[in-house]
Design an enzyme around this catalytic site. Structure first.
Site: not given
Length: 519
Positions: A349, A427
């Site tokens: 990420d 997420d």
């Protein structure tokens, strides 16, 4: 094939981002009729009044026949003490503003047939311009002319957009409810399998559901993340083609996930047990009705996916179901795999968000370009500029990889377009896999208080609060995994260490390891 599809989807669902808006409102009236239009200004250069009542009103002079790059041919008596509207082009915004200012104009509106961008100038020219300056759509000016003729009184104002919007609370609620329900569902499925195995003579004979996928080897986890990297890069280079593939896959996967969720709820409450047979084929009335409803919802989303006003509700509904089903079907076999997977995805990420802008031609991170689509203008302009189309345009396709909630405080003032708070599915899913493991571990050790599950959910909540706090303080979107992964991993490890169960928590249960290594 199913595993490949899941990896393909998971590889592009990570980032949430926000744009620091600089839109404002042009209020036009003639004493009887009022209209408001979208304008774009630079609040750090020529600030505007925050309310309509406090804004000064000036008569508008139509000078769209000129570009106003110089003052020749313009009489100061015509424009003095008035607002001007001129066409965009040939010279800089600051040059037009300085000419209008020298003629005695009080406000400058620049009509544009091109995309409206936040006006800027060289630093040396900022202090010279002392009148408000804004861009408006030329088609809006033509419409105003038809309504008001040449008798137009204008006010420019920029209502403040509060950083703390109720949409943040809604987004937080969606995230935490999804995490809790997904973890609980995974734990209950584990309990049912254990009870089924015990009835058949022992947990060692327990088999995974046919649709369940296990990640139990570090090498397979590394391979899994490497595939995600490759697929994300493919999405970056072939976005215009693969976006439709992802949309089609999402429709199928989300419809299936929604069916699975609703069917589990119906099964829990014992609703709809009626069945019938046709030529030796058994059918459940409940399943047929649920299938029709879920397919209809997915089809409606697919057809109206670019309708901002209301389609976000269906996208969030399908997204919640997708995340829940993902957490239930993807199982991490032990805490070691959790640590490896979440750590690699955190690096993944951060790399694709913060590092890749140094290698791309337009300076946009690969993650943002894929998650928000080719028109990710907030990132292209470093998060403090906006771009508003001058003409109605067909919306560019975006991947269905985020929860979207409109900013409610700005709803009534969205003349330039709706603003959304967004949160990537990743997420929710990535920390959710750890939450699901903690829930299953509570079942394995017969924890009546669900200590691991509850503590991991609380850690996720605190991580999300930290994410939103940093976002509000910095004014920039944040990669949530940067906060969620440390919060959840460290909390789970501390709980296991304090309870003296770290060895078992790290390695998983005996029957789990036996099953995974069985031929």
């Amino acid at each position: 094939m199913e595993r490949t599809i899941r990896i393909f989807i998971l590889s592009v669902i990570f980032l949430a981002s926000q744009i620091n808006c600089q839109e404002a409102i042009l209020h036009i009236s003639n004493g009887e009729t009022d209209r408001e239009y979208c304008i774009v200004h630079n609040h750090s250069w020529t600030p505007l009044s925050q309310t309509l009542d406090s804004a000064s009103q000036f008569p508008l002079v139509n000078m769209t026949s000129t570009l106003l790059c110089n003052g020749s041919g313009v009489s100061p008596d015509v424009v003095k003490g008035k607002a001007l509207v001129v066409m965009r082009g040939d010279c800089t915004f600051s040059q037009k503003a300085l000419v209008a200012q020298s003629l005695g104009a009080t406000t400058l509106l620049i009509a544009s047939n091109r995309t409206l961008i936040t006006p800027s100038a060289n630093e040396s020219e900022y202090a010279k311009v002392r009148i408000p300056l804004a861009l408006m759509r030329y088609r809006d000016f033509l419409e105003a002319q038809q309504v008001f003729g040449e008798d137009m009184q204008v006010k420019l104002y920029a209502p403040p957009h509060s950083k703390i919007d109720p949409s943040i609370a809604v987004m937080l609620l969606i995230a935490i409810v999804t995490i809790v329900l997904g973890g609980y569902w995974s734990g209950e499925c584990e309990r049912d399998r254990m009870n089924g195995g015990a009835e058949q003579g022992g947990g060692g004979d327990r088999k995974a559901d046919s649709g369940e996928l296990f990640l139990y080897s570090p090498l397979k986890v590394v391979f899994f993340v490497a595939l995600m990297c490759g697929m994300l890069v493919l999405m970056y280079f072939f976005y215009n083609i693969l976006v439709y593939v992802i949309i089609a896959i999402f429709c199928l996967a989300s419809a299936s996930a929604l069916f699975s969720c609703l069917d589990a709820v119906m099964e829990k409450i014992g609703c709809g047990t009626l069945r019938f047979s046709v030529r030796n084929w058994n059918f459940s009335v409940r399943s047929l009705i649920l299938a029709a409803v879920c397919i209809s919802i997915a089809v409606i989303w697919g057809v109206y996916r670019n309708e901002d006003r209301w389609i976000w509700i269906l996208q969030d509904l399908l997204g919640i179901a997708f995340c829940l089903n993902f957490m239930k079907t993807i199982s991490l076999s032990n805490f070691k795999i959790c640590v490896i997977l979440l750590s690699l995805l955190l690096v993944y990420d951060v790399f694709f968000v913060f590092i890749t802008p140094f290698f791309t031609k337009n300076g946009v991170s690969i993650m943002v370009q894929v998650a928000l689509g080719p028109d990710a203008s907030g990132e292209k302009t470093q998060g403090n500029m906006v771009e508003v189309p001058a003409e109605p345009q067909t919306p560019s396709e975006k991947l269905p990889v985020v929860m979207r909630v409109p900013r409610f405080l700005a709803w009534a003032q969205n003349l330039c377009g709706m603003q959304f708070s967004i949160l990537g599915y990743g997420d929710i899913i990535v920390p959710g896999l750890l939450v699901a493991y903690c829930s299953r571990f509570d079942v394995w050790i017969n924890s009546s208080r669900k200590i691991y599950f509850v503590s991991c959910c609380i850690a996720y909540l605190l991580g999300m609060i930290m994410t939103f706090a940093v976002m509000l303080l910095s004014g920039m979107g944040q990669p949530a995994l940067l906060y969620l992964v440390p919060f959840t991993l460290i909390t789970s490890a501390v709980v296991a260490g304090c309870r003296g169960e770290m060895r078992q928590f790290w390695a998983g249960t005996t029957y789990e390891r036996e099953e995974l290594t069985a031929p």
